[in-house]
Design a protein around this motif. Sequence first.
Motif, PDB file in Angstrom:
ATOM      1  N   ALA A  37      45.187  36.236  42.006  1.00 39.97           N
ATOM      2  CA  ALA A  37      44.004  36.904  41.460  1.00 39.97           C
ATOM      3  C   ALA A  37      44.459  38.235  40.888  1.00 39.97           C
ATOM      4  CB  ALA A  37      42.958  37.101  42.546  1.00 39.97           C
ATOM      5  N   ALA A  38      43.604  38.839  40.067  1.00 39.31           N
ATOM      6  CA  ALA A  38      43.927  40.147  39.480  1.00 39.31           C
ATOM      7  C   ALA A  38      42.860  41.142  39.902  1.00 39.31           C
ATOM      8  CB  ALA A  38      43.983  40.047  37.960  1.00 39.31           C
ATOM      9  N   ILE A  39      43.297  42.375  40.171  1.00 43.45           N
ATOM     10  CA  ILE A  39      42.346  43.431  40.527  1.00 43.45           C
ATOM     11  C   ILE A  39      42.490  44.587  39.553  1.00 43.45           C
ATOM     12  CG2 ILE A  39      42.220  42.899  43.000  1.00 43.45           C
ATOM     13  CD1 ILE A  39      44.194  45.347  43.341  1.00 43.45           C
ATOM     14  N   GLY A  40      41.382  45.342  39.399  1.00 39.10           N
ATOM     15  CA  GLY A  40      41.401  46.581  38.616  1.00 39.10           C
ATOM     16  C   GLY A  40      42.034  46.396  37.261  1.00 39.10           C
ATOM     17  N   ASP A  41      43.138  47.079  37.044  1.00 40.46           N
ATOM     18  CA  ASP A  41      43.814  47.087  35.748  1.00 40.46           C
ATOM     19  C   ASP A  41      44.629  45.835  35.502  1.00 40.46           C
ATOM     20  OD1 ASP A  41      45.491  47.483  37.839  1.00 40.46           O
ATOM     21  OD2 ASP A  41      46.827  48.836  36.776  1.00 40.46           O
ATOM     22  N   GLY A  42      44.600  44.856  36.420  1.00 38.88           N
ATOM     23  CA  GLY A  42      45.369  43.637  36.219  1.00 38.88           C
ATOM     24  C   GLY A  42      46.482  43.460  37.222  1.00 38.88           C
ATOM     25  N   THR A  43      46.578  44.338  38.212  1.00 39.10           N
ATOM     26  CA  THR A  43      47.550  44.157  39.296  1.00 39.10           C
ATOM     27  C   THR A  43      47.344  42.773  39.914  1.00 39.10           C
ATOM     28  OG1 THR A  43      47.534  46.520  39.788  1.00 39.10           O
ATOM     29  CG2 THR A  43      48.300  45.058  41.542  1.00 39.10           C
ATOM     30  N   GLU A  44      48.440  41.994  39.992  1.00 39.62           N
ATOM     31  CA  GLU A  44      48.315  40.642  40.536  1.00 39.62           C
ATOM     32  C   GLU A  44      48.411  40.676  42.051  1.00 39.62           C
ATOM     33  OE1 GLU A  44      49.989  37.039  38.457  1.00 39.62           O
ATOM     34  OE2 GLU A  44      51.133  36.975  40.317  1.00 39.62           O
ATOM     35  N   VAL A  45      47.548  39.918  42.700  1.00 41.87           N
ATOM     36  CA  VAL A  45      47.516  39.874  44.163  1.00 41.87           C
ATOM     37  C   VAL A  45      47.536  38.423  44.631  1.00 41.87           C
ATOM     38  CG1 VAL A  45      46.177  42.016  44.274  1.00 41.87           C
ATOM     39  CG2 VAL A  45      44.969  39.816  44.306  1.00 41.87           C
ATOM     40  N   ARG A  46      47.961  38.242  45.879  1.00 44.93           N
ATOM     41  CA  ARG A  46      47.893  36.934  46.527  1.00 44.93           C
ATOM     42  C   ARG A  46      46.624  36.923  47.388  1.00 44.93           C
ATOM     43  NH1 ARG A  46      53.143  38.734  46.375  1.00 44.93           N
ATOM     44  NH2 ARG A  46      52.987  39.789  48.375  1.00 44.93           N
ATOM     45  N   ARG A  47      45.614  36.172  46.981  1.00 48.04           N
ATOM     46  CA  ARG A  47      44.330  36.160  47.717  1.00 48.04           C
ATOM     47  C   ARG A  47      44.372  35.055  48.778  1.00 48.04           C
ATOM     48  NH1 ARG A  47      39.678  37.901  44.344  1.00 48.04           N
ATOM     49  NH2 ARG A  47      40.897  39.773  44.778  1.00 48.04           N
ATOM     50  N   LEU A  48      44.345  35.495  50.034  1.00 51.46           N
ATOM     51  CA  LEU A  48      44.491  34.567  51.167  1.00 51.46           C
ATOM     52  C   LEU A  48      43.148  34.226  51.798  1.00 51.46           C
ATOM     53  CD1 LEU A  48      47.635  36.452  52.311  1.00 51.46           C
ATOM     54  CD2 LEU A  48      47.614  34.011  51.802  1.00 51.46           C
ATOM     55  N   LEU A  49      42.181  35.118  51.696  1.00 48.65           N
ATOM     56  CA  LEU A  49      40.803  34.886  52.140  1.00 48.65           C
ATOM     57  C   LEU A  49      39.862  35.491  51.104  1.00 48.65           C
ATOM     58  CD1 LEU A  49      40.449  35.823  55.950  1.00 48.65           C
ATOM     59  CD2 LEU A  49      40.303  33.534  54.945  1.00 48.65           C
ATOM     60  N   PRO A  50      38.651  34.947  50.894  1.00 43.46           N
ATOM     61  CA  PRO A  50      38.184  33.677  51.442  1.00 43.46           C
ATOM     62  C   PRO A  50      38.792  32.492  50.700  1.00 43.46           C
ATOM     63  CG  PRO A  50      36.523  34.586  49.974  1.00 43.46           C
ATOM     64  CD  PRO A  50      37.649  35.591  50.022  1.00 43.46           C
ATOM     65  N   GLN A  51      38.800  31.362  51.372  1.00 43.73           N
ATOM     66  CA  GLN A  51      39.246  30.105  50.778  1.00 43.73           C
ATOM     67  C   GLN A  51      38.094  29.110  50.918  1.00 43.73           C
ATOM     68  OE1 GLN A  51      42.458  29.143  49.721  1.00 43.73           O
ATOM     69  NE2 GLN A  51      43.644  30.952  50.286  1.00 43.73           N
ATOM     70  N   ARG A  52      38.089  28.118  50.057  1.00 47.52           N
ATOM     71  CA  ARG A  52      37.043  27.101  50.129  1.00 47.52           C
ATOM     72  C   ARG A  52      37.004  26.467  51.534  1.00 47.52           C
ATOM     73  NH1 ARG A  52      34.115  25.223  46.048  1.00 47.52           N
ATOM     74  NH2 ARG A  52      35.403  26.306  44.527  1.00 47.52           N
ATOM     75  N   ALA A  53      38.193  26.239  52.083  1.00 47.65           N
ATOM     76  CA  ALA A  53      38.276  25.560  53.375  1.00 47.65           C
ATOM     77  C   ALA A  53      38.225  26.534  54.560  1.00 47.65           C
ATOM     78  CB  ALA A  53      39.562  24.742  53.441  1.00 47.65           C
ATOM     79  N   LEU A  54      38.242  27.811  54.272  1.00 47.44           N
ATOM     80  CA  LEU A  54      38.290  28.813  55.355  1.00 47.44           C
ATOM     81  C   LEU A  54      37.658  30.100  54.839  1.00 47.44           C
ATOM     82  CD1 LEU A  54      39.379  29.559  58.210  1.00 47.44           C
ATOM     83  CD2 LEU A  54      41.460  30.358  57.073  1.00 47.44           C
ATOM     84  N   ARG A  55      36.421  30.343  55.251  1.00 44.84           N
ATOM     85  CA  ARG A  55      35.682  31.494  54.719  1.00 44.84           C
ATOM     86  C   ARG A  55      36.045  32.773  55.465  1.00 44.84           C
ATOM     87  NH1 ARG A  55      34.379  30.191  50.054  1.00 44.84           N
ATOM     88  NH2 ARG A  55      32.927  31.927  50.042  1.00 44.84           N
ATOM     89  N   THR A  56      36.185  32.677  56.784  1.00 41.87           N
ATOM     90  CA  THR A  56      36.393  33.864  57.615  1.00 41.87           C
ATOM     91  C   THR A  56      37.380  33.550  58.733  1.00 41.87           C
ATOM     92  OG1 THR A  56      34.490  33.234  58.981  1.00 41.87           O
ATOM     93  CG2 THR A  56      34.074  34.867  57.250  1.00 41.87           C
ATOM     94  N   ILE A  57      38.000  34.628  59.274  1.00 43.86           N
ATOM     95  CA  ILE A  57      38.778  34.557  60.522  1.00 43.86           C
ATOM     96  C   ILE A  57      38.212  35.666  61.396  1.00 43.86           C
ATOM     97  CG2 ILE A  57      41.042  34.907  61.571  1.00 43.86           C
ATOM     98  CD1 ILE A  57      42.263  33.639  59.057  1.00 43.86           C
ATOM     99  N   GLY A  58      37.479  35.309  62.451  1.00 41.22           N
ATOM    100  CA  GLY A  58      36.612  36.309  63.066  1.00 41.22           C
ATOM    101  C   GLY A  58      35.681  36.812  61.975  1.00 41.22           C
ATOM    102  N   ALA A  59      35.428  38.125  61.973  1.00 47.68           N
ATOM    103  CA  ALA A  59      34.600  38.697  60.901  1.00 47.68           C
ATOM    104  C   ALA A  59      35.434  39.129  59.693  1.00 47.68           C
ATOM    105  CB  ALA A  59      33.796  39.883  61.433  1.00 47.68           C
TER     106      ALA A  59
END
Length: 296
Positions: free
Chosen positions: A9-31
Amino acid sequence: MDVIEARKAAIGDGTEVRRLLPQRALRTIGAWCFLDHYGPDDVSRGAGMQVPPHPHTGLQTVSWLFEGHVLHRDSLGSQQLIRPCELNLMTSGRGIAHSEESPRGRPPVLHGLQLWIALPDSDRFTDPSFAHHAELPAVRHQGATVTVVIGEYQGEQSPARTYSPLIGLEVAVDAGATFILPVRPDYEYGIVSVDGPATVAGTPIEPGMLAHVPGGLSVVLLEPGAGGRQPARFFVIGGEPFREQLVMWWNLVARTAEEITQARDDWAAGRFTPVRGYAGDPLPAPALPAGRLRPR
Ligand code: MN
């Protein structure tokens, strides 16, 4: 145990990130409801990372750095430089806005995590607040250093205020060590390898993967990869499974589509308190999705 792969995914000015949550199969871990892992990135040239002012509702943000500096500003008037191993904890309550930027004179490399914690229904309209904890307890045992970012570990308590049973730990394991992480059977956990290959409960993972450890266990084995010749660093999140259904869209956490629409329109109409001092325009509110936002 499941291993889940990040989405890019990209944030702000385009910095690339690895988005680990939320996922379709896993919305939350605790809160814990959001987890991005970014870097190590070279931010020595140009403006570095720039995330213009944007709103949040219904959550706490946790900023955690492994390397580099980030400057936080928010609509309460806070201005705080974040350094590695310091907890930056912002509670949006009913609504807050903030920006994050690479400051002048920064180190050349940026590497960190951005996490969100969903506020339970009973607390989600609380007053917005901001805390910065530069001193956190750490426990040294079994060839590892465990920094207590959120919650309690081996009798050491993080000073951070949270609103549901949660834990957040940085675990640095020496080369050649085998670390037995004690865990609570009433919590579920998510574990990230920060720097390179490692194993969780004997399963190999690497940056860009999230090991999801279900409840019911009492220990989880954490080991460096590559035959243990290098040290390994992990970030561990956990908590009691979060029973409330959330509606999450953009930077907003709510319970209904109507709440999301209201918050989005409030931001678009300038009804949030502005963030002072950021050299640039706030993020515009994106268009709402065509389909209906549903609780999940
Ligand atoms: Mn944010």
